[in-house]
Design a protein around this motif. Structure first.
Motif, PDB file in Angstrom:
ATOM      1  N   ILE A 132       1.012  -1.236  -0.055  1.00 24.45           N
ATOM      2  CA  ILE A 132      -0.005   0.077   0.034  1.00 24.45           C
ATOM      3  C   ILE A 132       0.827   1.149  -0.026  1.00 24.45           C
ATOM      4  CG2 ILE A 132      -1.714   1.335   1.240  1.00 24.45           C
ATOM      5  CD1 ILE A 132      -2.700  -1.371   2.289  1.00 24.45           C
ATOM      6  N   TRP A 133       0.378   2.204  -0.938  1.00 24.86           N
ATOM      7  CA  TRP A 133       1.261   3.294  -0.937  1.00 24.86           C
ATOM      8  C   TRP A 133       0.725   4.600  -0.454  1.00 24.86           C
ATOM      9  CZ3 TRP A 133       2.768   5.894  -6.034  1.00 24.86           C
ATOM     10  CH2 TRP A 133       3.661   7.181  -5.897  1.00 24.86           C
ATOM     11  N   SER A 134       0.821   5.302   0.530  1.00 25.09           N
ATOM     12  CA  SER A 134       0.350   6.553   1.161  1.00 25.09           C
ATOM     13  C   SER A 134       1.330   7.613   0.303  1.00 25.09           C
ATOM     14  CB  SER A 134       0.468   6.775   2.469  1.00 25.09           C
ATOM     15  OG  SER A 134       0.296   7.761   2.975  1.00 25.09           O
ATOM     16  N   ALA A 135       0.733   8.138  -0.621  1.00 30.21           N
ATOM     17  CA  ALA A 135       1.314   9.365  -1.460  1.00 30.21           C
ATOM     18  C   ALA A 135       0.968  10.819  -0.992  1.00 30.21           C
ATOM     19  CB  ALA A 135       1.027   9.161  -2.985  1.00 30.21           C
ATOM     20  N   GLY A 136       2.054  11.314  -0.354  1.00 27.34           N
ATOM     21  CA  GLY A 136       1.510  12.701   0.028  1.00 27.34           C
ATOM     22  C   GLY A 136       1.220  12.416   1.646  1.00 27.34           C
ATOM     23  N   CYS A 137       2.233  11.788   2.395  1.00 27.86           N
ATOM     24  CA  CYS A 137       1.815  11.099   3.753  1.00 27.86           C
ATOM     25  C   CYS A 137       1.970  12.232   4.890  1.00 27.86           C
ATOM     26  CB  CYS A 137       2.921   9.988   4.115  1.00 27.86           C
ATOM     27  SG  CYS A 137       4.737  10.500   4.326  1.00 27.86           S
ATOM     28  N   PHE A 242      -3.015   5.323  -1.874  1.00 25.87           N
ATOM     29  CA  PHE A 242      -3.875   6.750  -1.020  1.00 25.87           C
ATOM     30  C   PHE A 242      -3.137   7.987  -1.514  1.00 25.87           C
ATOM     31  CE2 PHE A 242      -5.627   3.165   1.348  1.00 25.87           C
ATOM     32  CZ  PHE A 242      -6.398   3.407   2.146  1.00 25.87           C
ATOM     33  N   CYS A 243      -3.956   8.738  -2.258  1.00 23.37           N
ATOM     34  CA  CYS A 243      -3.543  10.095  -2.436  1.00 23.37           C
ATOM     35  C   CYS A 243      -4.543  11.054  -2.214  1.00 23.37           C
ATOM     36  CB  CYS A 243      -3.155  10.034  -3.822  1.00 23.37           C
ATOM     37  SG  CYS A 243      -2.294  11.835  -4.387  1.00 23.37           S
ATOM     38  N   ARG A 244      -4.690  11.435  -0.957  1.00 20.37           N
ATOM     39  CA  ARG A 244      -5.849  12.216  -0.609  1.00 20.37           C
ATOM     40  C   ARG A 244      -5.502  13.640  -0.016  1.00 20.37           C
ATOM     41  NH1 ARG A 244      -8.610   8.469   4.005  1.00 20.37           N
ATOM     42  NH2 ARG A 244      -6.742   9.120   5.189  1.00 20.37           N
ATOM     43  N   ASN A 245      -6.200  14.448  -0.596  1.00 22.16           N
ATOM     44  CA  ASN A 245      -5.958  15.818  -0.375  1.00 22.16           C
ATOM     45  C   ASN A 245      -4.457  16.198  -1.098  1.00 22.16           C
ATOM     46  OD1 ASN A 245      -8.471  16.180   0.974  1.00 22.16           O
ATOM     47  ND2 ASN A 245      -7.381  14.898   2.583  1.00 22.16           N
ATOM     48  N   VAL A 246      -4.079  15.846  -2.097  1.00 20.36           N
ATOM     49  CA  VAL A 246      -2.852  16.351  -2.587  1.00 20.36           C
ATOM     50  C   VAL A 246      -3.217  16.922  -3.860  1.00 20.36           C
ATOM     51  CG1 VAL A 246      -0.646  15.253  -3.705  1.00 20.36           C
ATOM     52  CG2 VAL A 246      -1.554  14.228  -1.486  1.00 20.36           C
ATOM     53  N   VAL A 247      -3.916  16.293  -4.757  1.00 18.48           N
ATOM     54  CA  VAL A 247      -4.179  16.943  -6.152  1.00 18.48           C
ATOM     55  C   VAL A 247      -4.918  18.090  -6.173  1.00 18.48           C
ATOM     56  CG1 VAL A 247      -3.924  14.371  -7.046  1.00 18.48           C
ATOM     57  CG2 VAL A 247      -6.230  15.614  -6.693  1.00 18.48           C
ATOM     58  N   ILE A 248      -5.558  18.537  -4.909  1.00 16.47           N
ATOM     59  CA  ILE A 248      -6.317  19.949  -4.828  1.00 16.47           C
ATOM     60  C   ILE A 248      -5.334  20.867  -5.353  1.00 16.47           C
ATOM     61  CG2 ILE A 248      -7.963  19.128  -3.249  1.00 16.47           C
ATOM     62  CD1 ILE A 248      -6.296  20.270  -0.904  1.00 16.47           C
ATOM     63  N   TYR A 249      -3.992  20.610  -5.245  1.00 14.61           N
ATOM     64  CA  TYR A 249      -3.090  21.857  -5.591  1.00 14.61           C
ATOM     65  C   TYR A 249      -2.798  21.721  -7.175  1.00 14.61           C
ATOM     66  CZ  TYR A 249      -2.218  22.151  -0.413  1.00 14.61           C
ATOM     67  OH  TYR A 249      -2.294  22.284   0.702  1.00 14.61           O
ATOM     68  N   LEU A 272      -7.538   3.066  -5.891  1.00 13.93           N
ATOM     69  CA  LEU A 272      -6.864   4.561  -5.713  1.00 13.93           C
ATOM     70  C   LEU A 272      -8.034   5.441  -4.742  1.00 13.93           C
ATOM     71  CD1 LEU A 272      -4.895   7.018  -6.258  1.00 13.93           C
ATOM     72  CD2 LEU A 272      -6.072   7.187  -8.420  1.00 13.93           C
ATOM     73  N   PHE A 273      -7.342   5.845  -3.743  1.00 14.84           N
ATOM     74  CA  PHE A 273      -8.219   6.509  -2.842  1.00 14.84           C
ATOM     75  C   PHE A 273      -7.986   8.156  -2.710  1.00 14.84           C
ATOM     76  CE2 PHE A 273      -8.039   2.325  -1.259  1.00 14.84           C
ATOM     77  CZ  PHE A 273      -9.209   1.931  -0.658  1.00 14.84           C
ATOM     78  N   LEU A 274      -8.721   9.044  -3.027  1.00 12.05           N
ATOM     79  CA  LEU A 274      -8.667  10.330  -3.157  1.00 12.05           C
ATOM     80  C   LEU A 274      -9.377  11.054  -1.969  1.00 12.05           C
ATOM     81  CD1 LEU A 274      -9.130  11.181  -6.853  1.00 12.05           C
ATOM     82  CD2 LEU A 274      -7.214  10.646  -5.917  1.00 12.05           C
ATOM     83  N   GLY A 275      -9.085  12.404  -1.695  1.00 14.42           N
ATOM     84  CA  GLY A 275      -9.693  13.081  -0.791  1.00 14.42           C
ATOM     85  C   GLY A 275     -10.989  13.479  -0.983  1.00 14.42           C
ATOM     86  N   HIS A 276     -11.855  13.841  -0.029  1.00 13.10           N
ATOM     87  CA  HIS A 276     -13.115  14.258   0.182  1.00 13.10           C
ATOM     88  C   HIS A 276     -13.571  15.382  -1.064  1.00 13.10           C
ATOM     89  CE1 HIS A 276     -11.833  17.400   2.822  1.00 13.10           C
ATOM     90  NE2 HIS A 276     -13.125  17.900   2.538  1.00 13.10           N
ATOM     91  N   SER A 277     -12.687  16.007  -1.143  1.00 16.63           N
ATOM     92  CA  SER A 277     -12.869  17.324  -2.271  1.00 16.63           C
ATOM     93  C   SER A 277     -12.192  16.830  -3.235  1.00 16.63           C
ATOM     94  CB  SER A 277     -12.678  18.761  -1.534  1.00 16.63           C
ATOM     95  OG  SER A 277     -11.169  18.639  -1.428  1.00 16.63           O
ATOM     96  N   GLU A 278     -11.914  15.904  -3.784  1.00 18.53           N
ATOM     97  CA  GLU A 278     -11.296  15.551  -5.064  1.00 18.53           C
ATOM     98  C   GLU A 278     -12.105  14.790  -6.090  1.00 18.53           C
ATOM     99  OE1 GLU A 278      -6.652  16.103  -3.346  1.00 18.53           O
ATOM    100  OE2 GLU A 278      -7.584  14.031  -3.081  1.00 18.53           O
ATOM    101  N   SER A 279     -11.750  14.652  -7.103  1.00 16.97           N
ATOM    102  CA  SER A 279     -12.582  13.850  -7.986  1.00 16.97           C
ATOM    103  C   SER A 279     -11.890  13.402  -9.299  1.00 16.97           C
ATOM    104  CB  SER A 279     -13.856  14.422  -8.795  1.00 16.97           C
ATOM    105  OG  SER A 279     -14.433  13.764  -9.362  1.00 16.97           O
TER     106      SER A 279
END
Length: 299
Positions: A132-137, A242-249, A272-279
């Motif tokens: 499992i990879w936590s990208a933007g840990c 897991f790349c959550r709350n990263v691509v918002i930037y 692939l898991f994204l953050g709650h405000s990402e799509s």
């Protein structure tokens, strides 16, 4: 400066969206801001608008003081001479590392109730490994939360599976905090009482009010620096990213490229898991949405 004048400057800075300290240090001129915008976009994929100038100025003034530089022109010269050395500090200064243990709990529920039992059973039969990879840990809360549910699933499965979590980030400060694995007790709000007792060692004496993650969690997590826009040394595949709350930037082209690279790191059926405000809507045909910000790679 009188207290009244200081308060006035603080109100002016707040109205402009800048820290009060930005009123007292060197100003960020057009040429230097233009360079920083290009540099940050090319190196980090972060698109800085003109509206971010005061924020960038205020936050980077701390780096100027730390490096004993007179102005932003000297700081830009540092970036030109030593881009790799200062990049992590720059990214850390202009981004916001907001994280928590078990943030977006529905992701962990999916892991506990469905994915981990299925993965571990399959891996044990095939003699395969689980990754499992936590990208933007960030400061480590996410990978250590993943380690808790993974360790518990391994115990329940009763078998031996080579299972590891890779945690990466660009920020040196965030990585240092993650490696330490020591948190104030008020940062453990998302952790159940049972898990607090099981997976944290509470500090005493001078360490009162702090808790350290259990050595078992450290065994499961490997923490490394990584720029998501640069080359990736690992080969994969990963069962989940897991790349959550990263691509918002990131802007649309950067997101498209990143999602394509993630698809290469996942097998068919990988998650692939994204953050709650990402799509991922309109950005990739490699994945299908199967839950709240949960995507599965298509066959």
């Amino acid at each position: 400066m009188s207290a009244r004048l200081a308060q006035h400057d603080e109100r002016v800075a707040a109205a402009a969206g800048a820290p009060a300290s930005a009123m007292n240090g060197p100003s960020l001129g057009d040429e230097d801001f233009a360079f920083l915008r290009r540099f940050v976009y090319e190196q980090c994929g972060i698109a800085l608008s003109e509206q971010k100038r005061q924020l960038v100025q205020g936050r980077l003034q701390r780096r100027l003081r730390a490096l004993r530089l007179r102005d932003f022109s000297e700081y830009c010269e540092v970036l030109k001479r030593e881009p790799d050395t200062e990049l992590g500090e720059l990214a850390s200064a202009i981004s916001t590392n907001v994280t928590a243990f078990f943030r977006e709990m529905h992701h962990y529920d999916l892991l506990v109730e469905k994915l981990l039992p299925e993965w571990l059973e399959h891996k044990r039969r095939q003699g395969d490994r689980l990754r499992i990879w936590s990208a933007g840990c960030s400061t480590g809360e996410e990978p250590y939360a993943l380690a808790m549910v993974l360790a518990e699933a391994l115990e329940r499965s009763g078998g031996s599976v080579d299972a590891k979590i890779l945690a990466t980030d660009l920020s040196p400060q965030a990585l240092e905090a993650a490696r330490k694995g020591v948190y104030a007790l008020d940062r453990l709000g998302g952790v159940s009482d049972e898990r607090r007792k099981r997976w944290f060692l509470r500090g005493q004496g001078e360490y009162d009010g702090l808790a350290s993650v259990h050595p078992r969690l450290r065994e499961l997590v490997t923490i490394l620096p990584l720029n998501l826009l640069h080359d990736w040394p690992m080969q994969g595949p990963f069962d989940a990213i897991f790349c959550r709350n990263v691509v918002i930037y990131f802007d649309k082209p950067t997101k498209e490229k990143l999602f394509a690279r993630y698809a290469q790191m996942l097998p068919a059926g990988g998650y692939l898991f994204l953050g709650h405000s990402e799509s991922m809507h309109g950005l990739s045909n490699d994945f299908e949405l199967i839950g709240r910000t949960v995507y599965r790679k298509r066959p």
